[in-house]
Design an enzyme around this catalytic site. Structure first.
Site, PDB file in Angstrom:
ATOM      1  N   ASP B  94      17.041  35.378 -20.932  1.00  0.00           N
ATOM      2  CA  ASP B  94      16.137  36.433 -21.402  1.00  0.00           C
ATOM      3  C   ASP B  94      16.878  37.764 -21.272  1.00  0.00           C
ATOM      4  O   ASP B  94      17.004  38.306 -20.168  1.00  0.00           O
ATOM      5  CB  ASP B  94      14.858  36.465 -20.556  1.00  0.00           C
ATOM      6  N   LYS B 156      10.507  38.715 -26.876  1.00  0.00           N
ATOM      7  CA  LYS B 156       9.688  38.750 -25.659  1.00  0.00           C
ATOM      8  C   LYS B 156       9.189  40.172 -25.452  1.00  0.00           C
ATOM      9  O   LYS B 156       9.933  41.130 -25.693  1.00  0.00           O
ATOM     10  CB  LYS B 156      10.544  38.264 -24.483  1.00  0.00           C
ATOM     11  N   LYS B 185       7.500  35.268 -26.713  1.00  0.00           N
ATOM     12  CA  LYS B 185       7.163  35.137 -25.299  1.00  0.00           C
ATOM     13  C   LYS B 185       6.449  36.401 -24.833  1.00  0.00           C
ATOM     14  O   LYS B 185       6.941  37.514 -25.025  1.00  0.00           O
ATOM     15  CB  LYS B 185       8.429  34.910 -24.460  1.00  0.00           C
TER      16      LYS B 185
END
Lengths: 599, 273
Positions: B94, B156, B185
């Site tokens: 991430d 995300k 996400k």
């Protein structure tokens, strides 16, 4: 199955004590009763419903007083050390249960008992001494008149150093409606005047020492369920952090921030000096150590040291009642007043609320007295006068409803069905307001603790201002709370556990096939039987209401411009309960819950 | 929404990104992820090797954050960090986008920054954290498109350390922008099953949260009442209400507040607390 050295809850006995003729009778726990009502509150409610004639005087020998434990008591189930006292309340006239923590409940269960049922009344002061299978009614003249701490110490000295004591103080002896039953000197079955019923029977104390090992039906299953339950307590920020660190007083700031901390007899919802009486301040100034009841991994209780004296508490509700409710901002004084209440055996919530009511009567010129909001002068002495039923104290000891009515202002009593409403202004929380109004024991925050979802976001945050969906949640929590009181476990587990967790533990403990839905059905059965008891006593729809103050908005704070919308929610509540428009359970519902219909 | 407890668990990246996390905490995190069958554990790079050992052979993925939490480091450093965590056992990364470059409209730099991480990640899944609380809607959309162009697998919402967390509004916007070919996400401030379900409903297919166990356990309440999901006041979940001038650039803050003026739900924007 249990082995020879252990005893299943289903094998526990009912101990009947007739105080009138001093007979002691043991009876097995009826299987049908146990399966449908489990124990604790459910057991007591069923016994009272079946055996009390309608209309009896709660303070007469006709009333019964039941001390009950449940299938989770003294097992590995966390918080399984509590006990429940069930009786007809002198404060409300309703069926009533009041429970307490400490260590007494575990001892009662270890003595092989599911409940002790007191009937009649003794002519002279007595106490009951349960030493496993040996049961004696003993003379209590030496401790009559004594405070709860001295009584506890003397009776332990007279019996067994490992015994546990549940006793009344002078307030119970004088049969005041605010009298509590106190165990471990500071844990109280506080509400509804259960101590007065004990006093009316000339029963000073129950002392118990049990050495048996409670068995469980499915030990491995229970071990798994308990392991999981303990993990959930550890993972929950309320049960793992807020409560262990600050105790219940953590709520002072939270509730004040929401504009719901009742101040000066609910005239305001925000207390300007809340910081001074907060959980944070208690920790900084007086906290000695946490207090854990039997089997409790949370430890929300406090031990404080004030002016060199160690004492229990004060808890959130007590801080509120003796503090903001009376406009008092002196935390040291509040702790001392709380201690005095514990020693005298008085419910702190009701005494504080009634004092606040008296102060407002003075404020409005309806009572001439030196009691003033924000002024501690003479209040400790007044609490003593209440306990000893002296002067104005005797009047206050009847509770705010009677007191305010006698002074021509019944609307100034902040009560439901005669029980003083605790520390959450219902105008700021619609679901909680409905919970107050429909509670079978009167103004109680614990029948359905909607503060969880409406304020604390547990398990999720729901809009506190809307009425939609609230009846559903109130019923869910009412039924679950009734079931929890049958197990018997602490309300605070509810922050961490779901219905399924309770069901898993009670099922493994008893061997009964109980899933979440069945557990709620047991809760609903108890709730409806309590309702039937109250209807039999003359309670009706008009009693499912709140004082008129809550129809007028607060003008300041986080809950300003709101009123409690009971009228909006009550019809839906009755309908969802399966009751008729007057709030009476229908025959169809009773049949589905297997509650016999009276003709 | 009919999502089983197990299905909900499969959306969760069980997250522990606090600087003070000890190894014992990571061990507990991994054990919980295995027990609940979460999608992944999301942790700082220093813990990757240990977590990879603990989760070896399981279905639970090991996810490392990259350039975290500011995203303001060099692309080369992000790429190296990615290579190192992949070597140590990370299966997902991430990364935090270069927020400053995005706001400068230096899109080539933003794209190449992501491309560097994608290239370094091998077959690993790459999720690009936009830090939505620092961006306007146009910037969020642009960031989504750049992430897609650069070959990332997910976008995300937030780091959890920035000015605001995941909101259904942002997730919906991101899902509409990237379409079905990428993942979305939601992360930051997700603490209850109600929030989780709303984000999934808005288009998220992965949730980053340190409250995974509470969310899953509390989801069992859902079977006992439909009232948990009663609609809240519209402003409750709107990013504009969460805007905070102390934590956001002034123009971003004002952009959020301008939206309130034109909001069809503006009549609801009255709070007494």
């Amino acid at each position: 199955m249990s082995d020879a050295s252990t005893q299943l809850y289903s094998e526990a006995e009912l101990l009947f004590i007739s105080l009138t003729d001093r007979t002691i009778t043991r009876k097995p726990l009826p299987p049908g009763l146990y399966k449908e009502y489990l124990g604790g509150r459910g057991l007591g409610v069923k016994l009272l419903y079946d055996n009390l004639a309608p209309g009896i005087d709660p303070l007469s020998p006709d009333n019964w007083l039941v001390f009950a434990v449940g299938p989770s008591t003294a097992t590995s189930v966390p918080t399984g050390g509590r006990f429940v006292v069930i009786t007809k309340s002198p404060a409300t006239g309703t069926i009533f249960d009041s429970n307490a923590g400490g260590y007494f409940g575990a001892q009662l269960r270890r003595a092989g008992l599911a409940a002790v049922i007191f009937t009649g009344a003794s002519k002279s002061p007595v106490y009951l001494w349960i030493n496993d299978n040996q049961v004696e009614i003993r003379d209590a003249s030496k401790v009559w008149g004594k405070t709860t701490d001295i009584t506890t110490d003397l009776l332990i000295k007279e019996t067994d150093e490992k015994a546990q004591v549940a006793c009344i103080g002078p307030a119970g002896e004088n049969m005041i409606n605010l009298a509590a039953i106190v165990t471990d000197k500071h844990r109280a079955a506080g509400r509804g005047g259960v101590g007065a019923v004990m006093g009316s029977k000339n029963l000073k104390a129950v002392v118990v020492r049990g050495t048996k090992t409670p068995g469980v039906a499915q030990p491995e299953k229970l071990r798994e369920a308990v392991e999981r339950a303990r993990l959930l307590i550890k993972k929950n920020p309320v049960t793992d952090k807020s409560l262990p660190v600050y105790g219940t007083p953590v709520l002072v700031s939270v509730i004040n921030e929401a504009g719901m901390l009742p101040t000066r007899n609910f005239q305001e919802g925000r207390f300007n000096d809340a910081d001074g009486v907060s959980g944070e301040k208690l920790l900084e100034r007086f906290s000695l150590k946490p207090y854990n009841c039997f089997g409790c991994p949370i430890g929300c209780g406090r031990m404080s040291r004030v002016r060199g004296k160690d004492m229990g508490g004060p808890e959130f509700e007590s801080i509120w009642a003796l503090g903001p409710q009376c406009g008092i901002n002196n935390l040291e004084w509040i702790a001392l007043a709380n201690d005095k209440c514990n020693l005298l055996g008085i419910d702190t919530i009701s005494v504080g609320s009634t004092l606040g009511c008296a102060m407002e009567l003075v404020q409005r010129g309806k009572l001439e007295h030196s009691l003033r909001f924000g002024d501690t002068t003479g209040v400790l002495e007044m609490i003593e006068d209440i306990a000893y039923a002296r002067g104005l104290g005797a009047e206050l000891g009847k509770g705010s409803k009677v007191f305010a009515t006698n002074h021509g202002a019944p609307e100034l009593a902040m009560q439901v069905k005669g029980l003083e409403i605790p520390a959450y202004d219902p105008r700021g929380v619609q679901g909680h307001a409905l919970g107050y109004a429909t509670s079978n024991r009167g103004g109680c925050h614990l029948r359905s603790y909607m503060i969880g979802p409406e304020i604390m976001g547990s398990p999720v945050l729901v809009d506190r201002d809307i009425t939609e969906g609230k009846t559903d949640l109130v019923i869910l929590f009412q039924n679950l709370s009734a079931a929890m009181d049958c197990m018997v476990v602490c309300r605070f587990t509810n922050f961490a556990w779901t219905v399924d967790d309770y069901a898993a533990m009670v099922s493994a403990g008893t061997g009964l096939k109980i899933d979440g839905k069945e557990l709620l059905r047991i809760g609903a059965r108890i709730w409806n039987l309590e309702k039937l008891f109250n209807i039999r006593e003359g309670f009706g729809k008009s009693d499912d209401t709140l004082p008129p103050r809550f129809s007028t908005p607060l003008t300041e704070g986080g809950s300003r411009n709101r009123v409690a919308q009971i009228d909006v929610m009550l019809p839906e509540y009755y309908s969802r309960r399966g009751w008729d428009k007057e709030g009476r359970p229908t025959g169809k519902l009773l049949k589905s819950l297997n509650i016999p219909i009276e003709r | 929404m009919t999502l089983t407890v197990e299905q909900l668990a499969q959306t969760i990246d069980h997250t522990e990104l606090k600087p003070e996390a000890k190894q014992s905490k990571i061990k507990q995190l991994c054990e919980e992820a295995l027990s609940y069958n979460f999608a992944a554990v999301c942790i700082n790079p220093v813990h990757i090797e240990y977590a990879a050992q603990l989760l070896k052979g399981s279905a639970v993925k090991v996810c490392s954050v990259i350039g975290f939490p500011l995203g303001a480091t060099l692309s080369e450093v992000k790429a190296m960090e990615t290579r190192e965590v992949v070597t140590r056992g990370a299966q997902e990364v991430d990364m935090v986008i270069n927020v400053g470059a995005l706001r400068d409209e230096n899109y080539d730099l933003v794209r190449s920054d992501i491309e560097a991480v994608v290239a370094a990640s091998g077959d690993d899944l790459v999720k690009v954290i936009l830090e939505t609380g620092l961006l306007t809607d146009d910037q969020k959309k642009k960031a989504c498109l750049l992430s897609k162009e650069a070959g990332a697998d997910f976008v995300k919402t937030s780091t959890g350390f920035g000015p605001m967390g995941a909101t259904p509004y942002d997730v919906k916007l991101m899902r509409e922008t990237v379409g079905d070919s990428m993942g979305v996400k939601a992360a930051g401030g997700i603490r209850t099953f109600k929030e989780a379900l709303r984000l999934i409903d808005a288009g998220a297919n992965r949730l980053g949260t340190s409250s995974g166990i509470g969310i899953i356990e509390d989801y069992r309440w859902a079977q006992y009442s439909e009232s948990w999901m009663q609609p809240d006041k519209p402003c409750w979940t709107c990013p504009s209400r969460m805007a905070n001038i102390a934590k956001q650039p002034k123009e971003v803050y004002l952009w959020y507040k301008q939206r309130c003026l034109m909001c069809p739900n503006k009549d609801h924007n009255v709070f007494t607390e």
